[in-house]
Design a protein around this motif. Structure first.
Motif, PDB file in Angstrom:
ATOM      1  N   GLU A   1       0.831  -1.214   0.000  1.00 20.56           N
ATOM      2  CA  GLU A   1       0.000   0.000   0.000  1.00 20.56           C
ATOM      3  C   GLU A   1       0.861   1.257   0.000  1.00 20.56           C
ATOM      4  OE1 GLU A   1      -2.475  -0.503   3.405  1.00 20.56           O
ATOM      5  OE2 GLU A   1      -3.822  -1.926   2.409  1.00 20.56           O
ATOM      6  N   ARG A   2       1.960   1.234   0.748  1.00 27.42           N
ATOM      7  CA  ARG A   2       2.850   2.397   0.784  1.00 27.42           C
ATOM      8  C   ARG A   2       3.452   2.654  -0.594  1.00 27.42           C
ATOM      9  NH1 ARG A   2       5.101   4.209   5.775  1.00 27.42           N
ATOM     10  NH2 ARG A   2       7.097   4.570   4.722  1.00 27.42           N
ATOM     11  N   LEU A   3       3.859   1.591  -1.281  1.00 28.11           N
ATOM     12  CA  LEU A   3       4.440   1.752  -2.611  1.00 28.11           C
ATOM     13  C   LEU A   3       3.386   2.181  -3.632  1.00 28.11           C
ATOM     14  CD1 LEU A   3       6.876  -1.277  -2.692  1.00 28.11           C
ATOM     15  CD2 LEU A   3       7.484   1.140  -2.592  1.00 28.11           C
ATOM     16  N   ALA A   4       2.161   1.663  -3.475  1.00 29.17           N
ATOM     17  CA  ALA A   4       1.092   2.071  -4.381  1.00 29.17           C
ATOM     18  C   ALA A   4       0.821   3.566  -4.261  1.00 29.17           C
ATOM     19  CB  ALA A   4      -0.173   1.276  -4.088  1.00 29.17           C
ATOM     20  N   ALA A   5       0.947   4.099  -3.054  1.00 30.16           N
ATOM     21  CA  ALA A   5       0.678   5.516  -2.829  1.00 30.16           C
ATOM     22  C   ALA A   5       1.779   6.407  -3.369  1.00 30.16           C
ATOM     23  CB  ALA A   5       0.483   5.774  -1.333  1.00 30.16           C
ATOM     24  N   THR A   6       3.011   5.903  -3.412  1.00 30.29           N
ATOM     25  CA  THR A   6       4.141   6.743  -3.833  1.00 30.29           C
ATOM     26  C   THR A   6       4.590   6.495  -5.260  1.00 30.29           C
ATOM     27  OG1 THR A   6       5.703   5.139  -2.888  1.00 30.29           O
ATOM     28  CG2 THR A   6       4.999   6.963  -1.475  1.00 30.29           C
ATOM     29  N   ILE A   7       4.396   5.277  -5.756  1.00 35.51           N
ATOM     30  CA  ILE A   7       4.862   4.922  -7.104  1.00 35.51           C
ATOM     31  C   ILE A   7       3.698   4.771  -8.073  1.00 35.51           C
ATOM     32  CG2 ILE A   7       6.018   3.135  -8.487  1.00 35.51           C
ATOM     33  CD1 ILE A   7       7.832   2.604  -6.114  1.00 35.51           C
ATOM     34  N   GLY A   8       2.661   4.095  -7.632  1.00 36.01           N
ATOM     35  CA  GLY A   8       1.521   3.818  -8.483  1.00 36.01           C
ATOM     36  C   GLY A   8       0.915   2.491  -8.098  1.00 36.01           C
ATOM     37  N   ARG A   9      -0.354   2.318  -8.417  1.00 35.86           N
ATOM     38  CA  ARG A   9      -1.066   1.099  -8.015  1.00 35.86           C
ATOM     39  C   ARG A   9      -0.416  -0.151  -8.587  1.00 35.86           C
ATOM     40  NH1 ARG A   9      -5.385  -1.899  -9.968  1.00 35.86           N
ATOM     41  NH2 ARG A   9      -5.414  -0.610 -11.855  1.00 35.86           N
ATOM     42  N   LEU A  10       0.091  -0.056  -9.816  1.00 34.50           N
ATOM     43  CA  LEU A  10       0.804  -1.151 -10.457  1.00 34.50           C
ATOM     44  C   LEU A  10       2.193  -0.652 -10.859  1.00 34.50           C
ATOM     45  CD1 LEU A  10      -1.944  -2.544 -12.878  1.00 34.50           C
ATOM     46  CD2 LEU A  10      -1.377  -3.358 -10.581  1.00 34.50           C
ATOM     47  N   GLY A  11       3.151  -1.567 -10.950  1.00 35.19           N
ATOM     48  CA  GLY A  11       4.457  -1.215 -11.479  1.00 35.19           C
ATOM     49  C   GLY A  11       5.571  -1.138 -10.467  1.00 35.19           C
ATOM     50  N   PHE A  12       5.273  -1.198  -9.167  1.00 38.15           N
ATOM     51  CA  PHE A  12       6.377  -1.270  -8.212  1.00 38.15           C
ATOM     52  C   PHE A  12       6.912  -2.696  -8.190  1.00 38.15           C
ATOM     53  CE2 PHE A  12       2.481  -1.617  -5.566  1.00 38.15           C
ATOM     54  CZ  PHE A  12       2.702  -2.839  -4.929  1.00 38.15           C
ATOM     55  N   LEU A  13       8.125  -2.848  -7.688  1.00 36.99           N
ATOM     56  CA  LEU A  13       8.839  -4.115  -7.769  1.00 36.99           C
ATOM     57  C   LEU A  13       8.922  -4.788  -6.403  1.00 36.99           C
ATOM     58  CD1 LEU A  13      11.826  -2.951 -10.010  1.00 36.99           C
ATOM     59  CD2 LEU A  13       9.596  -3.858 -10.730  1.00 36.99           C
ATOM     60  N   ALA A  14       9.016  -6.112  -6.427  1.00 34.78           N
ATOM     61  CA  ALA A  14       9.140  -6.852  -5.174  1.00 34.78           C
ATOM     62  C   ALA A  14      10.364  -6.411  -4.391  1.00 34.78           C
ATOM     63  CB  ALA A  14       9.199  -8.358  -5.461  1.00 34.78           C
ATOM     64  N   ARG A  15      11.449  -6.063  -5.083  1.00 35.19           N
ATOM     65  CA  ARG A  15      12.674  -5.662  -4.394  1.00 35.19           C
ATOM     66  C   ARG A  15      12.489  -4.363  -3.612  1.00 35.19           C
ATOM     67  NH1 ARG A  15      15.938  -3.800  -9.807  1.00 35.19           N
ATOM     68  NH2 ARG A  15      14.897  -5.665 -10.577  1.00 35.19           N
ATOM     69  N   GLU A  16      11.431  -3.595  -3.919  1.00 32.01           N
ATOM     70  CA  GLU A  16      11.176  -2.350  -3.211  1.00 32.01           C
ATOM     71  C   GLU A  16      10.370  -2.552  -1.930  1.00 32.01           C
ATOM     72  OE1 GLU A  16      10.946   0.867  -6.789  1.00 32.01           O
ATOM     73  OE2 GLU A  16       9.407  -0.695  -6.816  1.00 32.01           O
ATOM     74  N   LEU A  17       9.791  -3.724  -1.751  1.00 33.43           N
ATOM     75  CA  LEU A  17       8.957  -3.984  -0.575  1.00 33.43           C
ATOM     76  C   LEU A  17       9.749  -4.030   0.738  1.00 33.43           C
ATOM     77  CD1 LEU A  17       6.635  -6.712  -2.144  1.00 33.43           C
ATOM     78  CD2 LEU A  17       5.873  -4.469  -1.316  1.00 33.43           C
ATOM     79  N   PRO A  18      10.874  -4.763   0.808  1.00 31.89           N
ATOM     80  CA  PRO A  18      11.545  -4.891   2.111  1.00 31.89           C
ATOM     81  C   PRO A  18      11.927  -3.564   2.754  1.00 31.89           C
ATOM     82  CG  PRO A  18      12.382  -6.550   0.600  1.00 31.89           C
ATOM     83  CD  PRO A  18      11.520  -5.625  -0.210  1.00 31.89           C
ATOM     84  N   TYR A  19      12.324  -2.592   1.951  1.00 31.94           N
ATOM     85  CA  TYR A  19      12.741  -1.296   2.486  1.00 31.94           C
ATOM     86  C   TYR A  19      11.635  -0.613   3.279  1.00 31.94           C
ATOM     87  CZ  TYR A  19      14.696   3.417   2.625  1.00 31.94           C
ATOM     88  OH  TYR A  19      15.167   4.641   3.040  1.00 31.94           O
ATOM     89  N   GLN A  20      10.381  -0.932   2.943  1.00 28.54           N
ATOM     90  CA  GLN A  20       9.237  -0.303   3.617  1.00 28.54           C
ATOM     91  C   GLN A  20       8.956  -0.892   4.996  1.00 28.54           C
ATOM     92  OE1 GLN A  20       7.674   2.291   2.071  1.00 28.54           O
ATOM     93  NE2 GLN A  20       9.094   2.028   0.354  1.00 28.54           N
ATOM     94  N   ILE A  21       9.465  -2.082   5.264  1.00 32.11           N
ATOM     95  CA  ILE A  21       9.019  -2.847   6.432  1.00 32.11           C
ATOM     96  C   ILE A  21       9.331  -2.182   7.774  1.00 32.11           C
ATOM     97  CG2 ILE A  21       9.221  -5.055   7.632  1.00 32.11           C
ATOM     98  CD1 ILE A  21       7.557  -5.048   4.987  1.00 32.11           C
ATOM     99  N   PRO A  22      10.544  -1.693   8.032  1.00 35.00           N
ATOM    100  CA  PRO A  22      10.778  -1.086   9.347  1.00 35.00           C
ATOM    101  C   PRO A  22       9.808   0.058   9.661  1.00 35.00           C
ATOM    102  CG  PRO A  22      12.856  -1.512   8.246  1.00 35.00           C
ATOM    103  CD  PRO A  22      11.783  -1.747   7.229  1.00 35.00           C
ATOM    104  N   ALA A  23       9.503   0.889   8.670  1.00 31.27           N
ATOM    105  CA  ALA A  23       8.573   1.986   8.893  1.00 31.27           C
ATOM    106  C   ALA A  23       7.163   1.479   9.166  1.00 31.27           C
ATOM    107  CB  ALA A  23       8.565   2.938   7.692  1.00 31.27           C
ATOM    108  N   VAL A  24       6.751   0.438   8.456  1.00 30.07           N
ATOM    109  CA  VAL A  24       5.428  -0.132   8.696  1.00 30.07           C
ATOM    110  C   VAL A  24       5.322  -0.683  10.106  1.00 30.07           C
ATOM    111  CG1 VAL A  24       3.798  -1.928   8.009  1.00 30.07           C
ATOM    112  CG2 VAL A  24       5.011  -0.634   6.253  1.00 30.07           C
ATOM    113  N   ILE A  25       6.350  -1.391  10.553  1.00 32.43           N
ATOM    114  CA  ILE A  25       6.352  -1.932  11.921  1.00 32.43           C
ATOM    115  C   ILE A  25       6.223  -0.791  12.929  1.00 32.43           C
ATOM    116  CG2 ILE A  25       7.723  -3.127  13.662  1.00 32.43           C
ATOM    117  CD1 ILE A  25       8.881  -4.850  11.433  1.00 32.43           C
ATOM    118  N   ASP A  26       6.973   0.286  12.731  1.00 30.85           N
ATOM    119  CA  ASP A  26       6.904   1.416  13.645  1.00 30.85           C
ATOM    120  C   ASP A  26       5.532   2.096  13.607  1.00 30.85           C
ATOM    121  OD1 ASP A  26       9.456   0.953  14.517  1.00 30.85           O
ATOM    122  OD2 ASP A  26      10.375   2.600  13.384  1.00 30.85           O
ATOM    123  N   GLU A  27       4.940   2.195  12.425  1.00 35.86           N
ATOM    124  CA  GLU A  27       3.607   2.792  12.313  1.00 35.86           C
ATOM    125  C   GLU A  27       2.575   1.995  13.096  1.00 35.86           C
ATOM    126  OE1 GLU A  27       2.802   2.954   8.179  1.00 35.86           O
ATOM    127  OE2 GLU A  27       4.068   4.706   7.810  1.00 35.86           O
TER     128      GLU A  27
END
Length: 296
Positions: free
Chosen positions: A267-293
């Protein structure tokens, strides 16, 4: 399998806030070691995705075991990891006897993930058949790592529910020996079915994710979106679950949290990049922030 509507708990940040992850203190050893086993001469990427996701989920020490032809590449791509090269077949798949080569690391790790990127059903089943009896858990099995379970659904009983299985719908159908169409009307019931038979937590990915405990508890997770339906996404989800196991989450908690972290990262990548087209390799970077949220 007849359609049914089993009672389930909707996964929300509020639910997870009341089921907080372990908060280890101290150095990397206090946060647990994770061993990721997988890959082939053609599918190293799956291992890299799962391994980074495990660290992003909070594991402290990373070890990777992969096919010998790509082990040096793995060590370069993952400077945080100890990497062990495993014997491979002429087609580049990890051989069954590689289980003996990696057994010492697997027995010593706080959690083991088997399956991302593994090829050749026969070799992979043989690998699992040789390694799993020596493990005490926790263990996560993903993708072709479920081959031993497909052959013998009772093969995990000695682990006493210290296991998470992370199939996609196709893999779940194979494990239950049914056609995928039979699962489409009742994915929740199928997830519960495998959890009960295998005595394991089962996290089924999809538009709605389902997590079943072997005692019959059930969670549904509606986070995520269409963008998560991309190559490598399942490897990230498996790595998240394994990383949570390593840091001390129990198997059901790891499966529930892992599913939601995966969805929220999408969801974070969909909001910043687009609903489609983000890559799996971009997901892990989001995780620490999601945990903190979630923790706020």
């Amino acid at each position: 399998m007849p359609p049914s509507s089993p009672e389930s708990t909707l996964v929300t940040p509020q639910v997870l806030r009341g089921w907080a992850l372990p908060e280890p203190t101290g150095g990397k050893n206090a946060r647990g070691s994770i061993l990721v086993i997988g890959g082939s001469s053609e599918t190293l990427g799956a291992v890299l995705l799962a391994a980074e996701a495990a660290l992003r989920a909070g594991a402290g020490k990373l070890q990777v075991a992969t096919a010998e032809s790509v082990a040096t590449l793995a060590a370069t791509a993952l400077p945080e990891a100890l990497v062990r090269a495993l014997p491979q077949s002429s087609e580049g798949a990890i051989r069954a006897e590689a289980a003996d080569v990696v057994r010492d690391l697997a027995e010593a790790a706080d959690a083991v993930l088997i399956g991302p990127g593994m090829q050749d059903v026969e070799e992979t089943q043989g690998f699992g058949d040789r390694l799993l009896p020596h493990l005490t858990g926790p263990v996560a099995l993903d993708a072709l790592g479920l081959a031993s379970v497909t052959a013998d659904v009772h093969c995990l009983q000695h682990l006493e529910a210290r296991v998470v299985l992370t199939p996609n719908p196709t893999e779940l159908a194979i494990a239950l020996h049914v056609e995928q169409e039979q699962l489409e009307d009742d994915p929740a019931g199928a997830t519960l079915d495998l959890a009960g038979r295998a005595n394991a937590a089962v996290g089924l990915g999809g538009e709605t994710s389902w997590v079943a405990a072997p005692d019959g508890r059930l969670w549904r997770d509606e986070s995520g979106g269409a963008g998560l339906g991309v190559s490598g996404s399942g490897d990230v989800r498996a790595g998240l679950v394994a990383g949570l196991l390593a840091r001390g989450a129990d198997p059901v908690q790891a499966a529930v949290w892992g599913s939601h972290l995966h969805g929220r990262a999408g969801e974070r990548l969909a909001a910043t990049i687009g609903r489609l087209g983000f890559l799996a390799r971009e997901l892990p970077y989001q995780i620490p922030a999601v945990i903190d949220e979630i923790a706020i």
